[in-house]
Design an enzyme around this catalytic site. Structure first.
Site, short mmCIF file in Angstrom:
data_model
loop_
_atom_site.label_atom_id
_atom_site.label_comp_id
_atom_site.label_asym_id
_atom_site.label_seq_id
_atom_site.Cartn_x
_atom_site.Cartn_y
_atom_site.Cartn_z
N GLY A 92 0.84 -1.20 0.00
CA GLY A 92 0.00 0.00 0.00
C GLY A 92 0.87 1.24 0.00
N GLY A 97 0.57 5.92 0.47
CA GLY A 97 -0.21 7.11 0.80
C GLY A 97 0.71 8.25 1.12
N GLY A 98 0.16 9.29 1.77
CA GLY A 98 0.98 10.44 2.12
C GLY A 98 2.09 10.10 3.08
N GLY A 116 3.97 7.45 2.91
CA GLY A 116 5.02 6.70 2.24
C GLY A 116 4.46 5.42 1.66
N VAL A 143 4.44 0.91 1.81
CA VAL A 143 4.68 -0.27 2.63
C VAL A 143 4.89 -1.47 1.70
CG1 VAL A 143 3.78 -1.81 4.42
CG2 VAL A 143 3.30 0.64 4.52
N LYS A 166 7.90 -0.33 6.07
CA LYS A 166 7.39 1.00 5.76
C LYS A 166 8.55 1.91 5.37
CE LYS A 166 5.42 5.08 8.01
NZ LYS A 166 4.92 5.63 9.27
N ASP A 173 -2.77 10.42 15.91
CA ASP A 173 -3.17 10.14 14.53
C ASP A 173 -3.97 8.84 14.44
OD1 ASP A 173 -3.38 10.84 11.88
OD2 ASP A 173 -1.45 10.01 11.29
#
Length: 590
Positions: free
Chosen positions: A308, A310-311, A313, A315, A329, A428
């Site tokens: 996967g 996203g913002g 980074g 994985v 990650k 978060d």
């Protein structure tokens, strides 16, 4: 003094220091002559050395840990507590070929049995060469599946009383289905040269093991000794001692001046890098294993299996040397601040809880950074709860599962807020940062924005807004709502719970009618209708679960922090009955 003058002075001082130290080192009497020593068919020379080499004029000249013994014309090297036979040394390519000495015994000729994984002590400067692949042996397995019959080793089968036939398997690439279902008492991972494997792995595995594996040594770690060997220079010991004494005295004096100037000249970037290295040294005993970037690339097969992105980074799926699957990650450049990265390492390293993701290691090599986690086969919660995701029977969660996940996340947060010696606020909490293991047990992940504080500190001071829009507590971006504390995580948790119940995000920037799509506001007036329609085909127990999650979620998203429950109270509310729960005051969401 100008910057150019200071720079010139520093270079001159460094040059003088190097001259003082390097000149006498050529007289190092511990270096032998340049002749190599044979052991059978292998020629032994620098950086390797024989402990029983009669040509040596001193204890040794070679790398630390590169001592060999010549036993019956066979060179033997010890790695850890095990012996390996040296098959060949390529001094040009700096590659040495080794094999387990045990498998050459007559009793092991047709069916060699490996007893342990290959382990290299940290003090030995060796790494796997690019030619290697891992063979994984699953030994004493009670599970049988005809799909893996071609990987079954016949000579390892035996009948254990009360346990039936015990089988053993060997794989070059382990199928996920086997890895998750096999019931084996022992797993041994062994490196081999990939080109030797061939197609008939089971029939040839004994021959492949005897071909050995290749390790690479890099650089000239003992450069002074190498210079001595190449030049043939030999001097009296007293010359060396005088040179070293003078060099040491002058060197210490110059080093003081150089250190002072370098401290003044260091750029903010250099200081930041030094602060990070100092942090690693200080917490070396508590943080997990530090990997090199080349080890990370090897672990992920050059980042070939993306799980996967996203913002935060990307994985990637990886595999450790023992065959265990991991998630790696790799932060994006925008998230590559070293202090923030080490903050995540330090935060997770202080945790040990069933609902917190396990950090196995990290990489910090210049701008290259990576985190190595336990692999979570069911991915993140986000893909299971939103209606815009394709729901199938495979990825649809029951209300009982959703409730267990909600309770597990709360217990994980309770541990972070109260169970650690150092209290941790996550800042978060959102569906993407909740990972699910093979049993759909939740694990809180991504501690990049986490903040550590002393145990009795209830109010947190932070100058920057932390979190993801839609989940950030009001007081985090506007102090007029209250002070930042552990209640800020409670707000994010409440938004997450309501999203899990509503099956959609609580805020959609593309909609022009916020009041229609803002689930926390809508559910306050439609609780009974929603529960009745949602669980129309379910039982009363399921309706209680849904109603309980909604009420708890609404308590958690109260605007003022003091009106929200602590996460410990949230756990109690979820574990208790619905009859004792009251609807919270209607929050002003506008």
């Amino acid at each position: 003094m100008s910057g150019a003058a200071v720079s010139l002075l520093v270079h001159v001082l460094v040059l003088c220091l190097l001259v003082l130290f390097l000149v006498p080192s050529r007289g190092d009497s511990s270096c032998p002559n340049s002749k190599s020593t044979p052991c059978g068919n292998v020629s032994i020379s620098y950086p390797f050395w024989l402990s029983d080499d009669t040509n040596q004029a001193s204890p040794y000249c070679g790398y630390q840990g590169f001592m060999l013994t010549c036993q019956s014309d066979i060179p033997i090297m010890r790695l850890g507590d095990h012996s390996y036979r040296i098959l060949h040394i390529n001094y040009t390519a700096t590659v040495v070929s080794l094999a387990d000495d045990d498998i050459f015994a007559p009793a092991q000729e047709s069916c060699p049995r490996l007893r342990q994984n290959v382990t290299m002590p940290s003090s030995v400067s060796l790494s796997y060469a690019d030619t290697y692949r891992n063979l994984t042996f699953f030994l004493n397995c009670s599970t049988y599946d005809s799909r893996w019959s071609n990987n079954m080793i016949p000579c390892f089968q035996f009948n254990r009383s009360g346990a039936g036939i015990m089988r053993s398997y060997v794989f070059l690439d382990i199928p996920n289905e086997f890895n998750s279902s096999a019931d084996c008492s022992e797993v041994v991972v062994w490196p081999v040269v990939e080109s030797q494997v061939g197609n008939q792995l089971v029939e040839r595995f004994a021959a492949v093991l005897r071909e050995g594996f290749e390790l690479h040594w890099s650089g000239d770690i003992n450069g002074n000794c190498s210079d001595c060997k190449n030049s043939g220079a030999r001097r009296k010991k007293h010359t060396l001692r005088i040179g070293v004494a003078i060099g040491t005295i002058v060197g210490v004096t110059l080093a003081c001046f150089i250190s002072s100037y370098l401290l003044c000249l260091r750029t903010p970037h250099e200081k930041n890098e030094q602060d990070i290295e100092d942090f690693i040294l200080e917490y070396e005993s508590t943080i997990p294993k530090r990997y090199t970037y080349s080890e990370i690339k090897r672990m992920t097969k050059s980042f070939s299996g993306k799980l996967g992105s996203g913002g935060y980074g990307s994985v990637f799926k990886g595999s450790l040397e023992d065959g265990r699957s991991v998630a790696v990650k790799v932060p994006t450049e925008s998230e590559s601040n070293g202090k923030e990265f080490m903050n995540e390492v330090a935060s997770i390293s202080r945790t040990s809880h069933v609902n917190i993701v396990g950090l196995l290691g990290f990489c910090l090599e210049g701008s290259k950074r990576a985190l190595v986690f336990d692999f979570m086969p069911n991915g993140s919660l986000e893909k299971y709860i939103f209606d815009d995701k394709p729901h199938t029977e495979k990825n649809k969660l029951s209300w009982a599962q959703l409730y267990d996940i909600v309770l597990g996340i709360a217990r994980g947060l309770e541990y972070l807020h109260r169970g650690c010696n150092t209290r941790i606020l996550h800042f978060d909490i959102k569906p993407h940062n909740i990972l699910l293991d093979q049993d759909f047990s939740p694990k809180i992940s991504d501690f990049g924005l986490a903040k550590m504080c002393i145990q009795n500190d209830s109010i947190i001071s932070t100058m920057t807004m932390r979190g993801t829009p839609g989940y950030i507590a009001p007081e985090v971006f506007c102090r007029s709502f209250g002070t930042i504390s552990s209640k800020s995580d409670v707000y994010s948790y409440g938004m997450l719970v309501l999203e899990m119940v509503g099956g959609r995000k609580n805020f959609n920037a593309r909609s022009d009618h916020t009041s229609e799509i803002y689930f926390p506001h809508w559910i306050y007036d439609n609780l009974d209708n929603y529960c009745n329609s949602t669980v129309a085909e379910e039982n009363s127990e399921t309706e209680e679960i849904v109603r309980k999650m909604i009420v708890v979620g609404l308590w958690c998203v109260q605007i003022k922090p003091e009106h929200r429950p602590s996460i410990s109270l949230v756990v109690d509310m979820l574990a208790g009955g619905i009859s004792v729960l009251q609807m919270p005051p209607r929050p002003e969401f506008s």
